[in-house]
Motif scaffolding. Sequence first.
Motif, PDB file in Angstrom:
ATOM      1  N   TYR A 157       0.834  -1.213   0.000  1.00  0.00           N
ATOM      2  CA  TYR A 157       0.000   0.000   0.000  1.00  0.00           C
ATOM      3  C   TYR A 157       0.865   1.258   0.000  1.00  0.00           C
ATOM      4  CZ  TYR A 157      -2.560   3.746   2.398  1.00  0.00           C
ATOM      5  OH  TYR A 157      -3.070   4.957   2.791  1.00  0.00           O
ATOM      6  N   GLN A 158       1.894   1.268   0.862  1.00  0.00           N
ATOM      7  CA  GLN A 158       2.757   2.442   0.938  1.00  0.00           C
ATOM      8  C   GLN A 158       3.510   2.655  -0.375  1.00  0.00           C
ATOM      9  OE1 GLN A 158       3.515   4.713   4.055  1.00  0.00           O
ATOM     10  NE2 GLN A 158       3.556   5.670   2.045  1.00  0.00           N
ATOM     11  N   GLN A 159       3.961   1.584  -0.996  1.00  0.00           N
ATOM     12  CA  GLN A 159       4.635   1.709  -2.277  1.00  0.00           C
ATOM     13  C   GLN A 159       3.706   2.288  -3.337  1.00  0.00           C
ATOM     14  OE1 GLN A 159       7.210  -1.345  -3.824  1.00  0.00           O
ATOM     15  NE2 GLN A 159       7.533  -2.250  -1.812  1.00  0.00           N
ATOM     16  N   ALA A 160       2.444   1.885  -3.319  1.00  0.00           N
ATOM     17  CA  ALA A 160       1.473   2.426  -4.281  1.00  0.00           C
ATOM     18  C   ALA A 160       1.276   3.923  -4.072  1.00  0.00           C
ATOM     19  CB  ALA A 160       0.143   1.682  -4.145  1.00  0.00           C
ATOM     20  N   VAL A 161       1.201   4.343  -2.810  1.00  0.00           N
ATOM     21  CA  VAL A 161       1.060   5.782  -2.518  1.00  0.00           C
ATOM     22  C   VAL A 161       2.292   6.541  -3.006  1.00  0.00           C
ATOM     23  CG1 VAL A 161       0.884   7.498  -0.676  1.00  0.00           C
ATOM     24  CG2 VAL A 161      -0.495   5.414  -0.571  1.00  0.00           C
ATOM     25  N   PHE A 162       3.478   6.016  -2.740  1.00  0.00           N
ATOM     26  CA  PHE A 162       4.705   6.667  -3.208  1.00  0.00           C
ATOM     27  C   PHE A 162       4.739   6.744  -4.733  1.00  0.00           C
ATOM     28  CE2 PHE A 162       7.282   5.354   0.791  1.00  0.00           C
ATOM     29  CZ  PHE A 162       6.792   6.465   1.468  1.00  0.00           C
ATOM     30  N   ALA A 163       4.302   5.659  -5.397  1.00  0.00           N
ATOM     31  CA  ALA A 163       4.321   5.645  -6.862  1.00  0.00           C
ATOM     32  C   ALA A 163       3.381   6.693  -7.446  1.00  0.00           C
ATOM     33  CB  ALA A 163       3.947   4.251  -7.371  1.00  0.00           C
ATOM     34  N   LEU A 164       2.245   6.918  -6.787  1.00  0.00           N
ATOM     35  CA  LEU A 164       1.262   7.875  -7.285  1.00  0.00           C
ATOM     36  C   LEU A 164       1.597   9.314  -6.907  1.00  0.00           C
ATOM     37  CD1 LEU A 164      -2.038   5.918  -6.517  1.00  0.00           C
ATOM     38  CD2 LEU A 164      -1.079   6.391  -8.779  1.00  0.00           C
ATOM     39  N   LEU A 165       2.077   9.524  -5.683  1.00  0.00           N
ATOM     40  CA  LEU A 165       2.222  10.882  -5.146  1.00  0.00           C
ATOM     41  C   LEU A 165       3.659  11.287  -4.868  1.00  0.00           C
ATOM     42  CD1 LEU A 165      -0.761  10.756  -2.594  1.00  0.00           C
ATOM     43  CD2 LEU A 165      -0.786  11.600  -4.944  1.00  0.00           C
ATOM     44  N   THR A 178       7.662  10.246  -3.071  1.00  0.00           N
ATOM     45  CA  THR A 178       8.146   9.905  -1.729  1.00  0.00           C
ATOM     46  C   THR A 178       8.483  11.176  -0.970  1.00  0.00           C
ATOM     47  OG1 THR A 178       9.071   7.825  -2.550  1.00  0.00           O
ATOM     48  CG2 THR A 178       9.880   8.626  -0.428  1.00  0.00           C
ATOM     49  N   SER A 179       7.788  11.411   0.108  1.00  0.00           N
ATOM     50  CA  SER A 179       8.009  12.606   0.929  1.00  0.00           C
ATOM     51  C   SER A 179       7.402  12.370   2.292  1.00  0.00           C
ATOM     52  CB  SER A 179       7.373  13.846   0.282  1.00  0.00           C
ATOM     53  OG  SER A 179       5.958  13.727   0.267  1.00  0.00           O
ATOM     54  N   MET A 180       7.694  13.259   3.223  1.00  0.00           N
ATOM     55  CA  MET A 180       7.078  13.159   4.538  1.00  0.00           C
ATOM     56  C   MET A 180       5.567  13.317   4.433  1.00  0.00           C
ATOM     57  SD  MET A 180       7.619  12.579   7.703  1.00  0.00           S
ATOM     58  CE  MET A 180       9.371  12.925   7.997  1.00  0.00           C
ATOM     59  N   ALA A 181       5.119  14.175   3.521  1.00  0.00           N
ATOM     60  CA  ALA A 181       3.685  14.398   3.356  1.00  0.00           C
ATOM     61  C   ALA A 181       2.979  13.129   2.897  1.00  0.00           C
ATOM     62  CB  ALA A 181       3.444  15.529   2.361  1.00  0.00           C
ATOM     63  N   THR A 182       3.550  12.422   1.921  1.00  0.00           N
ATOM     64  CA  THR A 182       2.893  11.207   1.425  1.00  0.00           C
ATOM     65  C   THR A 182       3.002  10.071   2.442  1.00  0.00           C
ATOM     66  OG1 THR A 182       4.921  10.630   0.216  1.00  0.00           O
ATOM     67  CG2 THR A 182       3.213  11.795  -0.986  1.00  0.00           C
ATOM     68  N   LEU A 183       4.086  10.051   3.208  1.00  0.00           N
ATOM     69  CA  LEU A 183       4.232   9.054   4.271  1.00  0.00           C
ATOM     70  C   LEU A 183       3.146   9.260   5.330  1.00  0.00           C
ATOM     71  CD1 LEU A 183       6.234   6.752   5.126  1.00  0.00           C
ATOM     72  CD2 LEU A 183       7.373   8.465   6.539  1.00  0.00           C
ATOM     73  N   ALA A 184       2.968  10.508   5.750  1.00  0.00           N
ATOM     74  CA  ALA A 184       1.959  10.816   6.761  1.00  0.00           C
ATOM     75  C   ALA A 184       0.547  10.658   6.214  1.00  0.00           C
ATOM     76  CB  ALA A 184       2.165  12.238   7.280  1.00  0.00           C
ATOM     77  N   PHE A 185       0.359  11.036   4.954  1.00  0.00           N
ATOM     78  CA  PHE A 185      -0.962  10.907   4.336  1.00  0.00           C
ATOM     79  C   PHE A 185      -1.406   9.452   4.283  1.00  0.00           C
ATOM     80  CE2 PHE A 185      -3.377   9.966   0.451  1.00  0.00           C
ATOM     81  CZ  PHE A 185      -4.533  10.695   0.696  1.00  0.00           C
ATOM     82  N   ALA A 186      -0.479   8.562   3.886  1.00  0.00           N
ATOM     83  CA  ALA A 186      -0.825   7.144   3.782  1.00  0.00           C
ATOM     84  C   ALA A 186      -1.280   6.593   5.134  1.00  0.00           C
ATOM     85  CB  ALA A 186       0.373   6.355   3.262  1.00  0.00           C
ATOM     86  N   LYS A 187      -0.537   6.905   6.170  1.00  0.00           N
ATOM     87  CA  LYS A 187      -0.865   6.394   7.500  1.00  0.00           C
ATOM     88  C   LYS A 187      -2.199   6.954   8.005  1.00  0.00           C
ATOM     89  CE  LYS A 187      -0.165   4.738  11.673  1.00  0.00           C
ATOM     90  NZ  LYS A 187       1.045   5.186  12.345  1.00  0.00           N
ATOM     91  N   ASN A 188      -2.381   8.258   7.882  1.00  0.00           N
ATOM     92  CA  ASN A 188      -3.597   8.876   8.408  1.00  0.00           C
ATOM     93  C   ASN A 188      -4.828   8.534   7.582  1.00  0.00           C
ATOM     94  OD1 ASN A 188      -3.022  10.823  10.830  1.00  0.00           O
ATOM     95  ND2 ASN A 188      -1.283  11.057   9.459  1.00  0.00           N
TER      96      ASN A 188
END
Length: 494
Positions: free
Chosen positions: A57-65, A67-77
Amino acid sequence: MRSPNAVIALFGAYFLLQVVVRQIIPPALRIDEAQQILFSQWLALGYDAQPPLYNWYQQAVFALLGTSMATLAFAKNLILFLTFAVFVKTAERVLEDKRLVAVAAMALFVIPQVFWQAQRDLTHTAMFMLTFSLLLYCSIRLLQRPTTMGYLLVGLIAGLGMLSKYNFALALPAVLFAVMLHPQGRSRIFDRRFLLTIAVSIIVFLPHIFWLIDNLAFASEVTLKRMAEDAPESRALQIGRGLGRFIAGSLIIIAIPTALLALASKGKLTRSATHSNPWLRFFLHYFIAIATLMAIVILMTTMTELRDRWLLPLLLPFPILAALFLGQRLADIQEFAVRFLPVPLIMLALIPVAMLLAQPLTAARGRASSSNYDWQAFQRHIAEKEGISPSVIVTPDWPSGGNLRFVFPQVPVATTIYNDYDPPFKITDEHPALLVWTGDDDSVAELSQWVEGQLNLKVKTPTRHLVDLPHFYPIKDRAVRYNYAVVTPNDLLK
């Protein structure tokens, strides 16, 4: 209080605020965050002692948006928000009075492992919480209205749940037991479409099973060690300690919501239940099954260590059970809700502030934490002061590895822990290999062996360098010791 959708919107705003808060606090990655950044470098059917669903799931978020602190935090929240949204919709299906839906959602929020631990770390546990919430919702929906799509969805979620965390295997029979004892449960289970549920769940989980068969020792070693921590020699004492830890961990999770609900309902439980509620029995049967399964597991494995975060997803339905109980016995639900909700709402406002202040206050007290490391300062030291442009970075642990990958986003970062990642690299004078670790230990030999294994060449022991850098929030008379060594072509022997 009367609009479940308004409750969902409130939590949506809250978790968006938490994404902003994560951008403000120190950028050092916590343990689970660092692991996600490290694992994002390669796709695999499995990684370590946890199933891979959150990693995918996290890799998919990084691929779409990106890799950053914002996308890391967005995925979790986003996962936490969806958990609350599904929880609210589940409560809405079984609670007659919609004011109790808000009560149940806020009772879930005041659990310490939810309002603090899950928002600071706990990636795989958060995914377990979401998949289990979906399993409950879809199971209840299937009991209320059986459809072929409903059976398929339950199978899909069961498979995804097993990919979220292995102790999801305890939730499945417990939910099945609760469903079986529901008035419509047996007809749903003995429906031929239930075979679709079983088939889909196996298909979803099957690829990871193949990885697990080949890596069972690697996947179970850490967990088994944790489960047997401080175990006494006597089997009876081991079982006793395991059962004690299960009871204590469960009480820690439900203590605060139970206390707040009890205080708000004090003197208000003036009527008896007017009818037998099948959903109250459904959740009671679920918890009876969980307690029985946990006792069986403890008796069979003699595990002595049970951490509360392991139990959190399994106890997730407790606020709904409490709301069902109160709904049958409260004389004035409106007055009860008005008395209960202010404390969770105040906490909802204060938790982001507490997260902003936690690290600077910890530093002001002179206490060091890896969450307060300044990896950007180390990156500037390597890139700007030393002028090193590495072709690969090697480190002995994943917290360091994830943080290094975050500050060196164009450089592959490997650890000596995960041998299934073999990044392509070439050591040249312009782009040497960089060995990095923290603390006072000397890890040059260990990290050099990794380079030797990749290149099939002998490495002369490179020179160890160290630099002491202040924490992100400085601590008086304390610094972080970063060690590094550089492997150039001159250090390679055929």
